[in-house]
Design an enzyme around this catalytic site. Structure first.
Site, PDB file in Angstrom:
ATOM      1  N   ARG A 297     121.135 -60.506  34.807  1.00 47.20           N
ATOM      2  CA  ARG A 297     120.007 -59.597  34.280  1.00 47.20           C
ATOM      3  C   ARG A 297     119.641 -60.720  33.122  1.00 47.20           C
ATOM      4  O   ARG A 297     118.491 -60.650  32.812  1.00 47.20           O
ATOM      5  CB  ARG A 297     120.594 -58.255  33.771  1.00 47.20           C
ATOM      6  CG  ARG A 297     120.875 -57.171  34.722  1.00 47.20           C
ATOM      7  CD  ARG A 297     121.372 -56.007  34.096  1.00 47.20           C
ATOM      8  NE  ARG A 297     120.680 -55.497  32.935  1.00 47.20           N
ATOM      9  CZ  ARG A 297     121.207 -54.715  31.851  1.00 47.20           C
ATOM     10  NH1 ARG A 297     122.346 -54.805  31.795  1.00 47.20           N
ATOM     11  NH2 ARG A 297     120.431 -54.386  30.768  1.00 47.20           N
TER      12      ARG A 297
ATOM     13  N   THR B 188     128.503 -60.091  20.585  1.00 48.80           N
ATOM     14  CA  THR B 188     129.816 -59.829  20.001  1.00 48.80           C
ATOM     15  C   THR B 188     131.064 -60.622  20.282  1.00 48.80           C
ATOM     16  O   THR B 188     131.587 -61.187  19.362  1.00 48.80           O
ATOM     17  CB  THR B 188     130.253 -58.258  19.871  1.00 48.80           C
ATOM     18  OG1 THR B 188     129.337 -57.462  19.190  1.00 48.80           O
ATOM     19  CG2 THR B 188     131.790 -57.898  18.936  1.00 48.80           C
TER      20      THR B 188
ATOM     21  N   LYS C  46     131.210 -49.547  31.201  1.00 51.40           N
ATOM     22  CA  LYS C  46     132.443 -49.995  30.389  1.00 51.40           C
ATOM     23  C   LYS C  46     132.930 -48.936  29.639  1.00 51.40           C
ATOM     24  O   LYS C  46     134.216 -48.970  29.553  1.00 51.40           O
ATOM     25  CB  LYS C  46     131.841 -51.060  29.705  1.00 51.40           C
ATOM     26  CG  LYS C  46     131.234 -52.365  30.472  1.00 51.40           C
ATOM     27  CD  LYS C  46     130.978 -53.568  29.642  1.00 51.40           C
ATOM     28  CE  LYS C  46     129.865 -53.205  28.615  1.00 51.40           C
ATOM     29  NZ  LYS C  46     128.441 -53.389  29.168  1.00 51.40           N
ATOM     30  N   LYS C  47     132.197 -48.004  29.083  1.00 50.15           N
ATOM     31  CA  LYS C  47     132.879 -47.211  28.202  1.00 50.15           C
ATOM     32  C   LYS C  47     133.636 -45.894  28.970  1.00 50.15           C
ATOM     33  O   LYS C  47     134.607 -45.584  28.586  1.00 50.15           O
ATOM     34  CB  LYS C  47     131.537 -46.064  27.383  1.00 50.15           C
ATOM     35  CG  LYS C  47     130.857 -47.345  26.337  1.00 50.15           C
ATOM     36  CD  LYS C  47     131.745 -48.269  25.691  1.00 50.15           C
ATOM     37  CE  LYS C  47     131.129 -49.360  24.732  1.00 50.15           C
ATOM     38  NZ  LYS C  47     131.856 -50.032  23.833  1.00 50.15           N
TER      39      LYS C  47
ATOM     40  N   ASP D 164     134.526 -44.918  20.254  1.00 50.08           N
ATOM     41  CA  ASP D 164     133.652 -46.241  20.110  1.00 50.08           C
ATOM     42  C   ASP D 164     132.298 -46.250  19.829  1.00 50.08           C
ATOM     43  O   ASP D 164     131.862 -44.991  19.674  1.00 50.08           O
ATOM     44  CB  ASP D 164     134.117 -46.934  21.623  1.00 50.08           C
ATOM     45  CG  ASP D 164     133.533 -48.561  21.640  1.00 50.08           C
ATOM     46  OD1 ASP D 164     133.423 -49.093  20.357  1.00 50.08           O
ATOM     47  OD2 ASP D 164     133.580 -49.103  22.714  1.00 50.08           O
ATOM     48  N   LYS D 165     131.774 -47.334  19.444  1.00 49.41           N
ATOM     49  CA  LYS D 165     130.401 -47.501  19.273  1.00 49.41           C
ATOM     50  C   LYS D 165     129.864 -48.539  20.005  1.00 49.41           C
ATOM     51  O   LYS D 165     130.472 -49.556  20.381  1.00 49.41           O
ATOM     52  CB  LYS D 165     130.123 -47.680  17.772  1.00 49.41           C
ATOM     53  CG  LYS D 165     128.656 -48.294  17.595  1.00 49.41           C
ATOM     54  CD  LYS D 165     128.762 -49.757  17.224  1.00 49.41           C
ATOM     55  CE  LYS D 165     127.440 -50.240  17.062  1.00 49.41           C
ATOM     56  NZ  LYS D 165     127.382 -51.644  17.090  1.00 49.41           N
ATOM     57  N   HIS D 166     128.668 -48.659  20.688  1.00 50.58           N
ATOM     58  CA  HIS D 166     127.943 -49.554  21.204  1.00 50.58           C
ATOM     59  C   HIS D 166     126.333 -49.694  20.866  1.00 50.58           C
ATOM     60  O   HIS D 166     125.681 -48.791  20.504  1.00 50.58           O
ATOM     61  CB  HIS D 166     127.938 -49.361  22.682  1.00 50.58           C
ATOM     62  CG  HIS D 166     127.550 -50.436  23.442  1.00 50.58           C
ATOM     63  ND1 HIS D 166     128.290 -51.468  24.146  1.00 50.58           N
ATOM     64  CD2 HIS D 166     126.266 -50.921  24.071  1.00 50.58           C
ATOM     65  CE1 HIS D 166     127.483 -52.576  24.489  1.00 50.58           C
ATOM     66  NE2 HIS D 166     126.393 -52.068  24.672  1.00 50.58           N
ATOM     67  N   SER D 167     125.913 -51.054  20.801  1.00 49.44           N
ATOM     68  CA  SER D 167     124.615 -51.367  20.431  1.00 49.44           C
ATOM     69  C   SER D 167     123.770 -51.776  21.475  1.00 49.44           C
ATOM     70  O   SER D 167     124.247 -52.529  22.365  1.00 49.44           O
ATOM     71  CB  SER D 167     124.508 -52.212  19.078  1.00 49.44           C
ATOM     72  OG  SER D 167     123.289 -52.686  18.843  1.00 49.44           O
TER      73      SER D 167
ATOM     74  N   SER E 215     125.103 -50.107  32.433  1.00 50.16           N
ATOM     75  CA  SER E 215     125.916 -51.172  31.971  1.00 50.16           C
ATOM     76  C   SER E 215     126.649 -50.754  30.560  1.00 50.16           C
ATOM     77  O   SER E 215     127.937 -51.052  30.477  1.00 50.16           O
ATOM     78  CB  SER E 215     124.849 -52.226  31.555  1.00 50.16           C
ATOM     79  OG  SER E 215     125.647 -53.604  30.915  1.00 50.16           O
TER      80      SER E 215
END
Length: 435
Positions: free
Chosen positions: A168, A120, A187-188, A80-83, A183
């Site tokens: 937040r 997203t 999730k990951k 996966d990827k996250h920004s 955060s």
């Protein structure tokens, strides 16, 4: 556990132990804390920070607040990827199907808009029927059969983060390295990942405007994730201008479809998408080098395979099967569209990317309060990149608004967010570093 005592200790700069953090997060997940207590805790962390041990404890407590996914019947690497969030940052929408088309399984748990940045999930909800919170069985089925699924947090997946995330957003505690780290990674970890690549934004449109702070955040994320057993790296990318040429929800979804159709080549957006695809493929062992991996990603795009994966994901999650072929049939358009004229002739030298994100919210494309409804139709498209030569009166963007009055306000606001100079500017590279 007495919540106010934990809040007081963190407010006073004390280091909380793992048991205290675990108890507080368990109470948060169980609905036993008020929004005031959650906000006070977040503000105390914002001011006093957390040690690495505290961040690890917070991350694990949030990941353990719900179910953890298992992918034992899938024989592809789970990646996966996250920004960390930006304006016009719709990379995930294209990256997930590209990575899946190259042989990865991508269970992507995404979020809504946070502060001035777009989310997203909000973009995906501009697709009629798309289910952002499918049950675990369907989520698993889509990942296995389509190769990727982009969804939101369900009630059973890191539920503590879901509530903290919402608080937040409206308490000015978004840009806290410990809270961002926990955060993202909770999730990951709950999603059962084997590898992870992080996009840490830096610039006036990022939560981390300072390069040094961005590197600290990236290091925090990489160290905590690797320490938890997920092979992780981070790219630091520029957010001094919108990444895509659109900012909003349906407008960014159209941008995504154009990208998958090959109509966004040679852009900053393409550079970032392909860089992350390459890093994911190398990190997962699918490709031996970045050059080989980028070639695979380009072929997945040019062959139409990535678009096919995206279409299958959308259809399996309740969206229209013909979204790619007939976007105008399904993606709503705002009733008013007005061009934003350049104030003078010259070069687009700089912009206030954060201000552009706030302007999307002002149009109704984001939230001021957690319960606000979003107008998915509104936003900006055809945003010219910095370094473009323009003539006075030439359009630098197109506003999409619900009515004429909102459009006029947005035109004036967007024009004010850009600086035009007589000399061509030197621009910051979109990929700033790898950690």
């Amino acid at each position: 556990m007495i919540p106010q005592e934990i809040i007081r200790r963190k407010r006073d700069g004390d280091e909380l132990d793992a048991a205290e953090i675990s108890s507080f997060i368990a109470a948060l997940a169980a609905g036993q804390l008020s929004e005031g207590q959650i906000g006070a805790f977040a503000m105390a962390v914002w001011f006093k920070g957390m040690s690495r041990a505290e961040i690890v404890a917070l991350t694990l407590a949030m990941a353990d607040s719900g179910d953890r996914l298992q992918w034992t019947d899938i024989d592809r690497p789970i990646a996966d990827k996250h920004s960390t969030g930006g304006v016009g940052d719709n990379v995930s929408l294209m990256l997930a199907p590209i990575a899946a088309a190259c042989g990865l399984a991508v269970p992507m748990i995404s979020g809504r808009g946070l502060g001035h940045t777009g989310g997203t999930l909000d973009k995906l909800e501009s697709i009629p029927g798309y289910m952002i919170t499918p049950d675990a069985e369907l989520f698993h089925k889509v990942v296995k059969e389509a190769g990727c699924a982009i969804i939101g947090q369900t009630g059973t997946l890191a539920p503590a983060d879901g509530r903290l995330y919402a608080v937040r957003d409206v308490t000015a505690t978004v840009d806290s390295i410990p809270l961002i780290t926990a955060s993202i990674l909770s999730k990951k970890l709950a999603a059962g990942l084997e590898t992870l690549v992080l996009d840490v934004k830096v610039g006036n449109g990022a939560f981390m405007a300072d390069r040094g702070q961005a590197e600290i955040l990236a290091q925090s994320l990489v160290e905590v994730a690797n320490g938890a057993g997920v092979k992780t790296s981070a790219l630091i990318t520029d957010m001094n201008q919108p990444l895509a040429d659109s900012a909003g929800n349906a407008v960014e979804m159209r941008n995504c479809l154009d990208f998958l159709a090959g109509r966004k080549a040679d852009t900053r957006l393409e550079t970032v998408v392909l860089a992350f695809a390459a890093e994911m493929l190398v990190k997962s062992g699918i490709a031996a080098s970045s050059d080989e991996a980028e070639g695979m990603a380009r072929r997945a795009l040019s062959s139409g395979k990535a678009a096919e994966v995206f279409a299958r994901m959308v259809s399996m999650l309740g969206g229209p099967a013909d979204l790619i072929e007939n976007p105008d049939r399904h993606l709503a358009r705002a009733p008013v569209a007005k061009p934003v004229p350049a104030a003078r002739s010259g070069w687009l030298a700089a912009c206030d990317a954060r201000g552009i994100g706030v302007s999307v919210i002002d149009l109704g494309g984001g939230r001021r309060h957690p319960a606000d409804r979003i107008d998915h139709r509104v936003g900006f498209s055809e945003l010219l990149p910095l370094g473009t030569r323009v003539n006075a009166g030439e359009p630098i963007a197109l506003v999409h608004a619900a009515d004429d009055a909102a459009a006029e306000r947005a035109v004036a606001a967007l024009a004010a967010h850009y600086r035009i100079t007589e000399e061509k500017p030197e621009l910051t590279p979109v990929i700033a570093g790898l950690i």
